[in-house]
Design a protein around this motif. Structure first.
Motif, mmCIF file in Angstrom:
data_model
loop_
_atom_site.group_PDB
_atom_site.id
_atom_site.type_symbol
_atom_site.label_atom_id
_atom_site.label_comp_id
_atom_site.label_asym_id
_atom_site.label_seq_id
_atom_site.Cartn_x
_atom_site.Cartn_y
_atom_site.Cartn_z
ATOM 1 N N PHE A 180 67.519 51.009 73.067
ATOM 2 C CA PHE A 180 67.571 52.319 72.761
ATOM 3 C C PHE A 180 67.965 52.411 71.331
ATOM 4 O O PHE A 180 68.780 51.853 70.745
ATOM 5 N N ARG A 181 67.325 53.301 70.482
ATOM 6 C CA ARG A 181 67.258 53.343 69.248
ATOM 7 C C ARG A 181 67.470 54.901 68.925
ATOM 8 O O ARG A 181 66.453 55.523 69.339
ATOM 9 N N SER A 182 68.505 55.332 68.194
ATOM 10 C CA SER A 182 68.721 56.858 68.091
ATOM 11 C C SER A 182 67.900 57.409 66.945
ATOM 12 O O SER A 182 67.302 56.442 66.068
ATOM 13 N N THR A 183 67.227 58.608 67.157
ATOM 14 C CA THR A 183 66.594 59.175 66.204
ATOM 15 C C THR A 183 67.287 60.446 65.646
ATOM 16 O O THR A 183 66.885 60.875 64.567
ATOM 17 N N HIS A 184 68.227 61.024 66.619
ATOM 18 C CA HIS A 184 68.962 62.365 65.985
ATOM 19 C C HIS A 184 70.297 62.276 66.887
ATOM 20 O O HIS A 184 69.978 62.260 68.010
ATOM 21 N N PRO A 192 60.709 58.899 74.274
ATOM 22 C CA PRO A 192 61.935 59.767 73.926
ATOM 23 C C PRO A 192 63.005 59.968 75.230
ATOM 24 O O PRO A 192 62.347 60.170 76.207
ATOM 25 N N VAL A 193 64.209 59.782 74.856
ATOM 26 C CA VAL A 193 65.208 60.159 75.861
ATOM 27 C C VAL A 193 66.358 60.806 75.057
ATOM 28 O O VAL A 193 66.709 60.685 73.976
ATOM 29 N N THR A 194 66.939 61.753 75.988
ATOM 30 C CA THR A 194 68.296 62.446 75.378
ATOM 31 C C THR A 194 69.254 61.827 76.344
ATOM 32 O O THR A 194 69.415 61.951 77.377
ATOM 33 N N VAL A 195 70.248 61.203 75.449
ATOM 34 C CA VAL A 195 71.617 60.965 76.078
ATOM 35 C C VAL A 195 72.762 62.075 76.006
ATOM 36 O O VAL A 195 72.925 62.464 74.795
ATOM 37 N N HIS A 196 73.464 62.336 77.085
ATOM 38 C CA HIS A 196 74.575 63.360 76.903
ATOM 39 C C HIS A 196 75.698 62.729 77.050
ATOM 40 O O HIS A 196 76.064 61.721 77.921
ATOM 41 N N GLY A 197 76.891 62.744 76.073
ATOM 42 C CA GLY A 197 78.133 61.832 76.112
ATOM 43 C C GLY A 197 79.145 62.614 75.609
ATOM 44 O O GLY A 197 79.124 63.729 75.121
ATOM 45 N N SER A 198 80.223 61.889 75.661
ATOM 46 C CA SER A 198 81.701 62.219 75.382
ATOM 47 C C SER A 198 82.555 61.131 74.997
ATOM 48 O O SER A 198 82.497 60.049 75.534
ATOM 49 N N GLY A 199 83.381 61.323 73.917
ATOM 50 C CA GLY A 199 84.312 60.246 73.652
ATOM 51 C C GLY A 199 85.681 60.843 73.566
ATOM 52 O O GLY A 199 86.002 61.951 73.832
ATOM 53 N N ASP A 200 86.673 59.745 74.007
ATOM 54 C CA ASP A 200 88.066 60.277 73.946
ATOM 55 C C ASP A 200 88.904 59.504 73.088
ATOM 56 O O ASP A 200 88.325 58.778 72.214
ATOM 57 N N ILE A 207 72.319 62.410 71.820
ATOM 58 C CA ILE A 207 71.705 61.385 70.970
ATOM 59 C C ILE A 207 70.208 61.439 71.587
ATOM 60 O O ILE A 207 70.099 61.156 72.720
ATOM 61 N N THR A 208 69.437 61.889 70.869
ATOM 62 C CA THR A 208 67.952 61.508 71.166
ATOM 63 C C THR A 208 67.582 60.408 70.490
ATOM 64 O O THR A 208 67.812 59.899 69.292
ATOM 65 N N GLY A 209 66.741 59.880 71.196
ATOM 66 C CA GLY A 209 66.297 58.320 70.571
ATOM 67 C C GLY A 209 64.957 57.953 71.502
ATOM 68 O O GLY A 209 64.562 58.505 72.394
ATOM 69 N N ASP A 210 64.528 56.499 71.294
ATOM 70 C CA ASP A 210 63.453 56.064 71.676
ATOM 71 C C ASP A 210 64.113 54.823 72.623
ATOM 72 O O ASP A 210 64.563 54.252 72.130
ATOM 73 N N LEU A 211 63.577 54.911 74.040
ATOM 74 C CA LEU A 211 64.057 53.993 74.919
ATOM 75 C C LEU A 211 62.934 53.101 75.165
ATOM 76 O O LEU A 211 61.586 53.721 75.517
ATOM 77 N N THR A 212 62.880 51.811 75.201
ATOM 78 C CA THR A 212 61.908 50.808 75.525
ATOM 79 C C THR A 212 62.437 50.057 76.752
ATOM 80 O O THR A 212 63.164 49.269 76.583
ATOM 81 N N ILE A 213 61.240 50.346 77.676
ATOM 82 C CA ILE A 213 61.631 49.621 78.920
ATOM 83 C C ILE A 213 60.032 48.819 79.288
ATOM 84 O O ILE A 213 59.073 49.480 79.067
ATOM 85 N N LYS A 214 60.004 47.544 79.548
ATOM 86 C CA LYS A 214 58.731 46.766 79.977
ATOM 87 C C LYS A 214 57.911 46.974 78.890
ATOM 88 O O LYS A 214 56.653 47.473 79.154
ATOM 89 N N GLY A 215 58.197 47.046 77.571
ATOM 90 C CA GLY A 215 57.477 47.261 76.350
ATOM 91 C C GLY A 215 56.733 48.590 76.064
ATOM 92 O O GLY A 215 56.003 48.919 75.219
ATOM 93 N N ARG A 216 57.295 49.675 76.830
ATOM 94 C CA ARG A 216 56.765 50.905 76.768
ATOM 95 C C ARG A 216 58.034 51.901 75.984
ATOM 96 O O ARG A 216 59.011 51.589 76.582
ATOM 97 N N THR A 217 57.589 52.794 75.088
ATOM 98 C CA THR A 217 58.516 53.243 74.516
ATOM 99 C C THR A 217 58.427 54.950 74.524
ATOM 100 O O THR A 217 57.295 55.256 74.557
#
Length: 150
Positions: free
Chosen positions: A66-70, A92-100, A80-90
Motif C-alpha cells: 500500500f502506498r499513500s497518494t493523499h 485505490p483504497v481509503t484507510v480510516h484510522g486514529s492514533g493515540d 489515507i487514500t492510496g494504491d493497494l497492490t494484491i496479486k500484481g493488481r493495483t
C-alpha cells in the motif's frame, strides 16, 4: 524541513505511508454473520487456502503493498487514500484510522476481493464462505517516522 505552525510536527498532508505485508503472515481473526460459528479447524483451513494456490498465490505474490497518494485529518483521526497492490493488481483504497498519544495507530479499510482477482473463500457447499467485501483492520505500534526533507 517542516513548514507551518505545527510545533515541529509534520502535518498529515505533508506525510506519506508505505506498507508491505507478507501474504503468508495473514490470519483470520473473526467472522460474523455466518450460519455457524467459525471453528479453529475452519480458521486453519481458510489460512491454508489463502497461502497456497487457492486465493492469494503466496509463492507468486509474496507481498501486498500500500502506498499513500493523499492523507487528510489529524494524527488522532485521519484518512489515507492510496494504491493497494494484491496479486500484481493495483487499485485505490481509503484507510480510516486514529492514533493515540502513545503512538499506536489503528485503522480499517473495506476491500472487495474480486477487484483484485480473488474468488471469495467458500466451503461446505457454501455453508461457510466469505463475502466479496471484507473489512481489513490493523494496529501498529513502535513506528518511527522517516526523516523529512531538508
Amino acid at each position: 524541513m517542516v513548514r507551518g505552525g505545527d510545533g515541529g510536527r509534520r502535518r498529515p498532508e505533508e506525510s506519506s505511508v508505505t506498507v508491505t505485508v507478507e501474504t503468508d503472515s495473514l490470519s483470520v481473526r473473526e467472522a460474523t454473520g455466518g450460519l455457524k460459528p467459525l471453528s479453529e479447524g475452519d480458521r486453519a483451513e481458510i489460512e491454508r487456502t489463502l497461502e497456497g494456490k487457492g486465493l492469494l498465490h503466496t509463492a507468486e505474490h509474496p507481498t501486498i503493498t500500500f502506498r499513500s497518494t493523499h492523507i487528510t485529518g489529524t494524527p488522532e483521526s485521519f484518512e489515507i487514500t492510496g494504491d493497494l497492490t494484491i496479486k500484481g493488481r493495483t487499485h485505490p483504497v481509503t484507510v480510516h484510522g486514529s492514533g493515540d498519544p502513545q503512538g499506536t495507530l489503528r485503522g480499517w479499510a473495506s476491500v472487495t476481493q474480486s477487484t483484485w482477482g480473488i474468488k471469495p473463500y467458500s466451503a461446505f457447499l457454501g455453508a461457510l464462505k466469505l463475502s466479496d467485501e471484507v473489512r481489513i483492520e490493523f494496529e501498529a505500534t513502535g513506528l518511527e517516522a522517516a526523516p523529512g526533507p531538508g
